[in-house]
Design an enzyme around this catalytic site. Structure first.
Site, PDB file in Angstrom:
ATOM      1  NE  ARG A 238      -4.266  -1.426   0.146  1.00 30.37           N
ATOM      2  CZ  ARG A 238      -4.408  -2.530  -0.595  1.00 30.37           C
ATOM      3  NH1 ARG A 238      -3.432  -2.900  -1.417  1.00 30.37           N
ATOM      4  NH2 ARG A 238      -5.503  -3.252  -0.536  1.00 30.37           N
ATOM      5  CD  GLU A 267      -3.082   2.902  -5.603  1.00 34.19           C
ATOM      6  OE1 GLU A 267      -2.109   2.666  -4.858  1.00 34.19           O
ATOM      7  OE2 GLU A 267      -3.922   2.054  -5.911  1.00 34.19           O
ATOM      8  CG  HIS A 285      -3.077  -1.173  -6.770  1.00 34.61           C
ATOM      9  ND1 HIS A 285      -3.464  -0.465  -5.660  1.00 34.61           N
ATOM     10  CD2 HIS A 285      -2.972  -2.461  -6.348  1.00 34.61           C
ATOM     11  CE1 HIS A 285      -3.594  -1.273  -4.635  1.00 34.61           C
ATOM     12  NE2 HIS A 285      -3.304  -2.496  -5.036  1.00 34.61           N
TER      13      HIS A 285
HETATM   14  C1  GLV Z   1      -4.728  -5.455  -3.661  1.00 36.69           C
HETATM   15  O1  GLV Z   1      -4.018  -4.533  -3.457  1.00 36.69           O
HETATM   16  C2  GLV Z   1      -5.432  -6.169  -2.631  1.00 36.69           C
HETATM   17  O2  GLV Z   1      -5.401  -5.769  -1.457  1.00 36.69           O
HETATM   18  O3  GLV Z   1      -6.065  -7.169  -2.965  1.00 36.69           O
END
Ligand code: GLV
Length: 319
Positions: A238, A267, A285
């Site tokens: 993250r 983001e 991502h």
């Molecule tokens: C992706 O970042 C997730 O948490 O699945």
């Protein structure tokens, strides 16, 4: 009467079609941006919510839905949800662990290799028609064999990265608030380090921790000062775990060698200074983005939701 469910954004088609046969389904929006006011307005009469990591499910959203039984997040991370508050209201929260472990570990290796071997820069060089022949010092990168990979967070994904990294001849060290037993460490061939020791020792640092109060800005300006100037930082977890301003400065002034990022502090905004740097590989991502994994995530999120609505124990309850 079928339970009323709000799906914030589309799932993959097969999963969404199936869900539509099981519940009274409302799709909030076809795209990935759902203003909070709209989420609050649409959730009021719903029994279930199927949402994504881009949807902030806070107190206001939860309070707007008096009959809500379950929040099924189609992601493993649940930092977008006020889990404690949901739980205090008797609402179940579920996520999609395990099914995305291998895909995310694959992407981590892809980023490690792309950064250390300068794949993106070299690709751009070819596209610009600048390749004029083999040259002894063209795009020199860093070799992995014999280097040390420091994994921050040693849960399912961190360990899956460790398994892959061993095949590349990397030595493994890890930091996690839950240290493994010596026997497990021996089996995985990874040694425990305190965070600061890991940052000073690792050639490649890769983050696989959840975002919470303990990990917010875990990698701050002060931590960059501990790293080698040849260090590579990878973040597929993250964005806010890394203080992005400090990362940009570290990359700009050569405090570290390079970085590979799949996630960002704000983001989907990416700091404009990052876009200008050559020593960073940027991804939107896509850690779990394979056909196989995304299909499994969708069906797991649906199954969790349906079980919760029936009063059964979901497959992956966030405890
Ligand atoms: C992706 O970042 C997730 O948490 O699945």
């Amino acid at each position: 009467m079928k339970p009323k469910v709000l799906l914030t954004h589309p799932l993959l088609k097969e999963a969404m079609d199936y869900l539509a046969t099981q519940v009274d389904l409302e799709l909030a929006t076809e795209n990935m941006l759902l203003p909070k006011e709209e989420l609050v307005a649409r959730i009021t009469d719903k029994d279930g919510l199927l949402c994504f990591l881009t949807d902030p499910v806070d107190r206001e959203v939860i309070d707007a839905a008096p009959s809500l039984k379950i929040i099924s997040n189609c992601a493993v991370g649940v930092n977008n949800i006020d889990v404690a508050y949901a739980r205090s209201k008797g609402i179940l929260v579920t996520n999609t662990p395990e099914v995305l472990t291998e895909a995310t570990a694959d992407l981590t290796m892809a980023l490690i290799l792309a950064v250390t071997r300068r794949i993106v820069e070299a690709d751009e060089f070819c596209r610009q028609k600048l390749f004029r022949g083999w040259k002894i010092d063209l795009f020199l990168g860093q070799e992995l064999g014999g280097k040390t990979l420091g994994l921050i967070g040693f849960g399912r994904i961190g360990r899956a990265v460790a398994r892959r990294a061993r095949a590349f001849g990397l030595n493994l060290i890890y930091y996690d608030p839950n240290r493994l037993s010596l026997e497990e460490e021996k089996q995985i061939q990874a040694s425990y380090r305190e965070l600061d020791e890991l940052l000073a020792e690792a050639d490649i640092i890769s983050i696989h921790a959840p975002l919470n109060h303990q990990t917010y800005h875990l990698i701050s300006a002060e931590k960059f000062r501990l790293m080698k100037n040849t260090a590579v930082l990878i973040n597929v977890a993250r964005g806010p775990i890394v203080e992005e301003k400090a990362l940009v400065e570290a990359l700009e002034n050569g405090r570290i060698w390079a970085a590979g990022l799949d996630v960002y502090e704000h983001e989907p905004e990416i700091d404009l200074r990052l876009l200008k740097l050559k020593n960073v590989v940027l991804l939107p991502h896509i850690g779990s983005a394979t056909y196989e994994t995304r299909k499994k995530m969708c069906f797991l999120a649906v199954e969790n939701l349906l079980r919760g609505l029936r009063g059964e124990k979901p497959l992956s309850l966030v405890e």
